[in-house]
Design an enzyme around this catalytic site. Structure first.
Site, mmCIF file in Angstrom:
data_model
loop_
_atom_site.group_PDB
_atom_site.id
_atom_site.type_symbol
_atom_site.label_atom_id
_atom_site.label_comp_id
_atom_site.label_asym_id
_atom_site.label_seq_id
_atom_site.Cartn_x
_atom_site.Cartn_y
_atom_site.Cartn_z
ATOM 1 N N LYS A 180 6.756 27.676 19.529
ATOM 2 C CA LYS A 180 6.965 26.473 18.773
ATOM 3 C C LYS A 180 7.267 26.680 17.287
ATOM 4 O O LYS A 180 5.842 26.757 16.434
ATOM 5 C CB LYS A 180 6.189 25.277 18.928
ATOM 6 C CG LYS A 180 6.946 23.943 18.474
ATOM 7 C CD LYS A 180 6.008 22.859 18.151
ATOM 8 C CE LYS A 180 5.244 22.817 16.759
ATOM 9 N NZ LYS A 180 6.487 22.602 15.762
ATOM 10 N N GLU A 253 -4.726 31.910 12.109
ATOM 11 C CA GLU A 253 -4.570 32.326 10.732
ATOM 12 C C GLU A 253 -4.035 31.312 9.729
ATOM 13 O O GLU A 253 -3.102 30.523 9.851
ATOM 14 C CB GLU A 253 -3.570 33.276 10.678
ATOM 15 C CG GLU A 253 -3.447 34.388 9.475
ATOM 16 C CD GLU A 253 -2.915 33.887 8.198
ATOM 17 O OE1 GLU A 253 -3.184 33.219 7.444
ATOM 18 O OE2 GLU A 253 -1.558 34.027 8.101
ATOM 19 N N CYS A 287 0.385 32.709 1.839
ATOM 20 C CA CYS A 287 -0.909 32.317 2.145
ATOM 21 C C CYS A 287 -1.834 33.367 1.422
ATOM 22 O O CYS A 287 -3.267 33.270 0.971
ATOM 23 C CB CYS A 287 -1.574 32.423 3.585
ATOM 24 S SG CYS A 287 -0.768 33.949 4.586
ATOM 25 N N GLU A 383 -5.390 24.978 -1.886
ATOM 26 C CA GLU A 383 -4.325 25.941 -1.619
ATOM 27 C C GLU A 383 -3.026 25.288 -2.290
ATOM 28 O O GLU A 383 -2.580 24.207 -1.591
ATOM 29 C CB GLU A 383 -4.000 26.305 -0.289
ATOM 30 C CG GLU A 383 -3.043 27.496 -0.160
ATOM 31 C CD GLU A 383 -2.817 28.012 1.144
ATOM 32 O OE1 GLU A 383 -2.215 29.112 1.549
ATOM 33 O OE2 GLU A 383 -2.868 27.094 2.300
#
Length: 477
Positions: A180, A253, A287, A383
């Site tokens: 997906k 992850e 990331c 983040e």
């Protein structure tokens, strides 16, 4: 642009066929470089997810017993097909993401092809223990076998790359896949599935488009035995809780918040040159982006001035503009998130350069450098996932390591120094899955990519990543 017409209506790929959602529901696809809608994708429901999982289950018995050589051949042919359709693949990726076209062709597409070719070879080189008699009269051997149907959920920052990082090891190990992609960037993944269908049996690779509810249906499906996701910490926590109900294996992850430690003996010119490019690559939507730069007090001011000057020269622009250094944020929600962090800056923080959006359509934001931040500030602990970098001073090595590790995430870090012993001490002490020395951000197919703490567990890439898609069976004779 000959294939642009394909992008007006993205379809699911289930059991070797391109299909709309059973309900007929769709989601709009927006070009982040213009803010305009360029097409639609299915908003898949439980019926579509079930069809994809059943197709993957039906295909598993046959695919799981193919030889490594057969799986290698299929992955090599898929890699060749991506290269052969580079223009169409680039159109799909660029229209969904707004990435600079030249950067995608030069950097990302070759890296994607390399991952497929690496796992094609790795399929024939699974490591294993030697057969031996660990008790008298009986020989023990280990078999590594595929897990089954793998549900994979990928993000919008590197749609094609993250899809291949997931698909390639799963297929190489003999699993079947239901992928997906992100609801805002499904075009390249669905094109990949169509290209792969020429080289795979029906049902081995399926793609279902949709929103969070689609993902929830996929994670909960009883036919799925492993769930792999690249996404936010929040998404990973929700998926882990849902997968626990059926004891599904997990590969997470998640977010990063990479510290960069620049010591007073570092080559500042080299650090500024590398980091001013790497920190803002892909508009900082990475990331492992160099988002928190920690600089020794002796060189802090000199580094900050030079780094901010280089950042101020970077141009956010359209995909086909030769002057473009990086593209827009991927969607309106992410632009709002970045703007919110900057608007909530405490009074002691100072925007040195950037800080706002250029006056143009789309979800663009200027390269921004923020100084004067403190460790507990929201912009340090969160983040950012945008073209924003904070710069903090440190006094000594111990403080640098403490500040680097004092956030929830632990994906990547880099240390810049001419002192070999200091670099080795940092590589041991930093609580991250990746440490770079005098460089930042480079990945290679042969080495694992994964984190610790709130950055998740499990590794993409490398033999480690391949083994994550296998299960061990002990056979005693």
């Amino acid at each position: 642009m000959a294939d642009r017409a394909e992008l007006t209506s993205v379809l699911n790929h289930i059991g070797g066929k391109d299909l709309p959602a059973a309900s007929g529901a769709t989601l709009p696809l927006t070009d982040p470089a213009t803010g305009g809608v360029h097409g639609t994708a299915p908003r898949s429901g439980a019926e579509d997810v079930d069809a994809a999982c059943r197709a993957a289950l039906d295909a598993f018995d046959g695919w799981s017993v193919t030889t490594p050589a057969e799986r290698q051949t299929a992955l090599l042919r898929i890699a060749d097909a991506l290269e052969g359709r580079a223009a169409a693949v680039t159109d799909a990726e660029v229209t969904d993401t707004g990435k600079p076209r030249a950067r995608f062709l030069a950097d990302e597409l070759p890296a994607v092809v390399d991952v497929l070719r690496y796992f094609a070879g790795a399929a024939r080189n699974l490591p294993g223990a030697a057969a031996a008699e660990y008790t008298a009269g009986r020989t023990s051997i280990l078999r590594r076998e595929p897990v089954g149907v793998c549900a994979q959920i990928t993000p919008w920052n590197y749609p094609l790359m993250m899809a291949v990082w997931k698909i390639a090891p799963a297929l190489a190990a003999g699993n079947t896949v239901v992928l997906k992609p992100s609801d805002t960037t499904p075009s390249s993944a669905t094109l990949l599935a169509r290209l792969a269908a020429e080289h795979l049996p029906p049902g081995v690779l399926n793609v279902v488009c949709g929103d969070r509810d689609t993902g929830r249906h996929l994670v909960a499906h009883p036919g799925v035995r492993l769930v792999a996701v690249t996404g936010s910490v929040r998404a990973g926590q929700e998926i882990a809780a849902a997968a626990a109900a059926d004891l599904k294996r997990l590969h997470l992850e998640l977010g990063g918040n990479a510290p960069v430690l620049i010591h007073d003996d570092a080559d500042l010119d080299e650090a500024v040159a590398q980091l001013s490019s790497l920190a803002f690559y892909n508009a900082g939507q990475d990331c492992t982006a160099a988002t928190r730069i920690l600089v020794h007090r002796r060189v802090h001011d000199a580094f900050l001035a030079a780094f901010a000057d280089r950042a101020a020269q970077l141009v956010p622009g359209a995909p086909d503009d030769a002057r473009t250094d990086f593209g827009p944020l991927a969607n309106a929600a992410q632009l709002a998130c970045v703007r919110g962090l900057l608007e909530r800056l405490p009074g002691h923080a100072e925007v040195i350069t950037g800080g706002g959006a250029p006056d143009r359509p789309g979800y663009f934001h200027r390269a921004t450098v923020v100084a004067g931040v403190r460790q507990q500030d929201e912009i340090v602990r969160s983040e950012v996932f945008g073209p924003v970098v904070t710069v903090q001073p440190f006094t000594d090595e111990a403080e640098a390591l403490r500040l680097a590790d004092d956030v929830p995430q632990g994906l990547a870090a880099s240390v810049w120094t001419r002192d070999h012993d200091r670099a080795m001490r940092a590589s041991r002490a930093l609580h991250t899955g990746i440490v770079w020395v005098n460089t930042h951000g480079t990945t290679v197919s042969e080495m694992p990519h994964g984190g610790v703490r709130h950055s998740g567990y499990g590794s993409d890439l490398s033999l480690t990543g391949l083994l994550d898609y296998t299960q061990v069976k002990h056979v005693m004779l």
